[in-house]
Design a protein around this motif. Sequence first.
Motif, PDB file in Angstrom:
ATOM      1  N   UNK A 350       0.988  -1.091   0.067  1.00 24.53           N
ATOM      2  CA  UNK A 350      -0.067   0.130  -0.051  1.00 24.53           C
ATOM      3  C   UNK A 350       0.772   1.285   0.278  1.00 24.53           C
ATOM      4  N   UNK A 351       2.250   1.195   0.059  1.00 24.00           N
ATOM      5  CA  UNK A 351       3.067   2.349   0.265  1.00 24.00           C
ATOM      6  C   UNK A 351       3.909   2.473  -1.005  1.00 24.00           C
ATOM      7  N   UNK A 352       3.255   1.548  -1.976  1.00 23.61           N
ATOM      8  CA  UNK A 352       4.214   1.579  -3.400  1.00 23.61           C
ATOM      9  C   UNK A 352       3.282   2.835  -4.279  1.00 23.61           C
ATOM     10  N   UNK A 353       4.316   3.489  -4.824  1.00 23.10           N
ATOM     11  CA  UNK A 353       3.886   4.658  -5.706  1.00 23.10           C
ATOM     12  C   UNK A 353       2.780   4.155  -6.943  1.00 23.10           C
ATOM     13  N   UNK A 354       2.781   2.847  -7.223  1.00 19.21           N
ATOM     14  CA  UNK A 354       1.893   2.418  -8.046  1.00 19.21           C
ATOM     15  C   UNK A 354       0.654   1.545  -7.427  1.00 19.21           C
ATOM     16  N   UNK A 355       0.480   1.889  -6.067  1.00 22.04           N
ATOM     17  CA  UNK A 355      -0.628   1.288  -5.267  1.00 22.04           C
ATOM     18  C   UNK A 355      -2.010   1.328  -6.301  1.00 22.04           C
ATOM     19  N   UNK A 356      -2.732   0.109  -6.056  1.00 23.03           N
ATOM     20  CA  UNK A 356      -3.829  -0.119  -6.919  1.00 23.03           C
ATOM     21  C   UNK A 356      -5.074  -0.616  -5.685  1.00 23.03           C
ATOM     22  N   UNK A 357      -6.342  -0.401  -5.958  1.00 25.76           N
ATOM     23  CA  UNK A 357      -7.244  -0.904  -4.889  1.00 25.76           C
ATOM     24  C   UNK A 357      -6.942  -2.189  -4.526  1.00 25.76           C
ATOM     25  N   UNK A 358      -6.538  -3.232  -5.012  1.00 29.29           N
ATOM     26  CA  UNK A 358      -6.415  -4.761  -4.667  1.00 29.29           C
ATOM     27  C   UNK A 358      -5.428  -4.811  -3.610  1.00 29.29           C
ATOM     28  N   UNK A 359      -4.488  -3.727  -3.659  1.00 25.05           N
ATOM     29  CA  UNK A 359      -3.448  -3.773  -2.810  1.00 25.05           C
ATOM     30  C   UNK A 359      -4.154  -3.561  -1.325  1.00 25.05           C
ATOM     31  N   UNK A 360      -4.911  -2.637  -1.133  1.00 26.75           N
ATOM     32  CA  UNK A 360      -5.799  -2.310   0.014  1.00 26.75           C
ATOM     33  C   UNK A 360      -6.743  -3.549   0.364  1.00 26.75           C
ATOM     34  N   UNK A 361      -7.152  -4.113  -0.578  1.00 24.75           N
ATOM     35  CA  UNK A 361      -8.403  -5.067  -0.462  1.00 24.75           C
ATOM     36  C   UNK A 361      -7.519  -6.327   0.288  1.00 24.75           C
ATOM     37  N   UNK A 362      -6.389  -6.509  -0.320  1.00 24.04           N
ATOM     38  CA  UNK A 362      -5.517  -7.751   0.297  1.00 24.04           C
ATOM     39  C   UNK A 362      -5.282  -7.313   1.988  1.00 24.04           C
ATOM     40  N   UNK A 363      -5.023  -6.334   2.249  1.00 20.37           N
ATOM     41  CA  UNK A 363      -5.044  -5.881   3.653  1.00 20.37           C
ATOM     42  C   UNK A 363      -6.469  -5.989   4.338  1.00 20.37           C
ATOM     43  N   UNK A 364      -7.225  -5.629   3.778  1.00 13.26           N
ATOM     44  CA  UNK A 364      -8.693  -5.848   4.272  1.00 13.26           C
ATOM     45  C   UNK A 364      -9.033  -6.937   4.585  1.00 13.26           C
ATOM     46  N   UNK A 365      -8.747  -8.055   3.713  1.00 10.76           N
ATOM     47  CA  UNK A 365      -8.933  -9.518   3.782  1.00 10.76           C
ATOM     48  C   UNK A 365      -8.133 -10.020   4.968  1.00 10.76           C
ATOM     49  N   UNK A 366      -7.050  -9.499   5.228  1.00  8.65           N
ATOM     50  CA  UNK A 366      -6.105  -9.872   6.617  1.00  8.65           C
ATOM     51  C   UNK A 366      -6.726  -9.586   7.609  1.00  8.65           C
ATOM     52  N   UNK A 367      -7.094  -8.262   7.666  1.00  4.77           N
ATOM     53  CA  UNK A 367      -7.799  -7.845   8.775  1.00  4.77           C
ATOM     54  C   UNK A 367      -9.122  -8.502   9.187  1.00  4.77           C
ATOM     55  N   UNK A 368      -9.847  -8.774   8.250  1.00  3.94           N
ATOM     56  CA  UNK A 368     -11.165  -9.332   8.468  1.00  3.94           C
ATOM     57  C   UNK A 368     -11.066 -10.735   8.950  1.00  3.94           C
ATOM     58  N   UNK A 369      -9.896 -11.461   8.357  1.00  4.68           N
ATOM     59  CA  UNK A 369      -9.668 -12.875   8.884  1.00  4.68           C
ATOM     60  C   UNK A 369      -9.174 -12.700  10.496  1.00  4.68           C
ATOM     61  N   UNK A 370      -8.600 -11.696  10.727  1.00  4.63           N
ATOM     62  CA  UNK A 370      -8.178 -11.606  12.161  1.00  4.63           C
ATOM     63  C   UNK A 370      -9.262 -11.089  13.008  1.00  4.63           C
ATOM     64  N   UNK A 371     -10.369 -10.818  12.530  1.00  4.07           N
ATOM     65  CA  UNK A 371     -11.389 -10.313  13.203  1.00  4.07           C
ATOM     66  C   UNK A 371     -11.293  -8.771  13.795  1.00  4.07           C
ATOM     67  N   UNK A 372     -10.402  -8.223  12.931  1.00  2.00           N
ATOM     68  CA  UNK A 372     -10.401  -6.527  12.987  1.00  2.00           C
ATOM     69  C   UNK A 372     -11.405  -6.133  11.964  1.00  2.00           C
ATOM     70  N   UNK A 373     -12.541  -5.959  12.203  1.00  2.00           N
ATOM     71  CA  UNK A 373     -13.585  -5.457  11.292  1.00  2.00           C
ATOM     72  C   UNK A 373     -13.450  -4.228  10.736  1.00  2.00           C
ATOM     73  N   UNK A 374     -13.281  -3.318  11.920  1.00  5.25           N
ATOM     74  CA  UNK A 374     -13.009  -1.883  11.540  1.00  5.25           C
ATOM     75  C   UNK A 374     -11.870  -1.527  11.027  1.00  5.25           C
ATOM     76  N   UNK A 375     -10.819  -2.176  11.106  1.00  2.00           N
ATOM     77  CA  UNK A 375      -9.644  -2.028  10.356  1.00  2.00           C
ATOM     78  C   UNK A 375      -9.782  -2.448   8.843  1.00  2.00           C
TER      79      UNK A 375
END
Length: 555
Positions: A350-375
Amino acid sequence: MRALLFALLLAGPAMAAPGDAGLSAYVQGRLAFADQRLDVAAKHFETALRSDPQDPDLTRRAFELALAGGDARLAYRMAASLDASGKGTALSALTNAVAALNRRDWARFAAATAKFEDGGSIAIIKPILEAWGLLGAGRPEAALARLEVPTERGIARSYMEENRAHMLAAAGRWDEAAEAFGAIVATEGANVPRLRVAAAACLVKVGRRDAAITMLGGGPRDDAQLAAARAKLLAGRDIGDRESGGLLLRPADGVANLFLRVSADLSRERANPVSLYFARLGSFAAPDFPEALLMVADQLARQGQGEQALVALRGVGGERFVRPVAGRTSAILADAKRMDAARDVLAGLTQRADVVPEDWMRLADLERRAGNYRAAAAAVSKAIALLPTPARPEDAFFFFLRGSALEQAGDWAAAEPDLRKAVELSPDNATLLNYLGYSLLDRGLKMAEAATLIERALKAEPDNGAIIDSAGWLAYRQGRYDEAVSLLQKAVAAEPADPTIADHLGDALWMAGRRIEARFAWAQAASLEPSATLAPKLAKKLDYGLEVAARLASR
């Protein structure tokens, strides 16, 4: 010696006779194997073999461990030893062929390939290997003649068609190669970006640049390989190079790709040790072929060897593979409960200059998996901010995922607008209709609208177990208990591993007066690893029945 070795192994390494280096190495090798340290186990078996070099079982075991652990030097030596002793196998024949391929010794390659015998589903690879060997020996016409494409559709035809297309390109027969790749893409290869890039590269070679651009515009949405190839083509650069990852013009790449496809096909239904062997052979055939190490990592991870998989991933280079490597690395770390490390890997994207929506979605999926729904919702918001405006129908799932994360976080006020936006963008999507409808139903809100949404979802996907569950729960909430039981029994049949659906069935059976069956349904739900919220509710229902459990829950 063999019986003694096994007896001492069972007794433990402390039983090894003093000074018996071979015995000690054997025991250590077995222990390392049990601990999934395949590379270490292979080296111990190699040491043990020095004390009994004629033992075919030790040789075979050392060979298989060397192959699984990625030790090409030892694997080649053990495969040659097996062949020399007359104890060779189909796998050792392939390994000997790869060793010859590395040396570009096409006569030895042909001799080793000739010894490969398999009466099963992978017999098809023999003529393909022979063809790549002929190509390497400078005989492209003989190579192409070796690949007789079956007339009937099936896996054999698919393998032959793909490898023949690559060999046509390697022989410089670009018109025929473009036609061959185009035919593959038009059928089962439509969603394989590598084949689309190969087809486009051939089209460019024959001056059909516009057709090449069209070819790259299809396939999976926002695929990184297709996007990179399109950008290069539009900039006037070559897309037939190895960096673009389409064409396979070297025998080493063709053989590697063949083994990787076998590996993937063998493991399609379940993890398979032989799949790892083929993935490793692919990496031996072309050590600079990034897809090979990716496949090795995938196979190791599927077999529970996460640390070995991470080692393989660290060897994958190239800008095109930054995101695939990060995604796989984070998944392995998350499986190992190393959530902070997994989060750091994805945060780097997510810190890359060419960040794309899917980069944030990967992180969202990880947070969901961890039960961090607001994150998770916050990460999806970052993804949504990168989307074009106005929102398109294909963006519906971004809003759905943020809304569902907020709903799971208990913030219905914030979740409802997103869930409605998702339905607005994709009004015929059964999953979106059902989620909004069930969410309203479960809260007792806007029941008429909830019923309409669920009915629309059920009409679109009448066999979907989750939607049938919603329809059954709607009937339950409306007091139509017999109808609810009938629907929920269908839902359980469609989704037998879902504890929530089994719980719903128990409630409906109880209210329909079928109380013994209700307790059986609740017990079934309790055995299906229910959530931390559902588990205590099930326990109370089993102890006290539905009404008392409801009163206890309201206190």
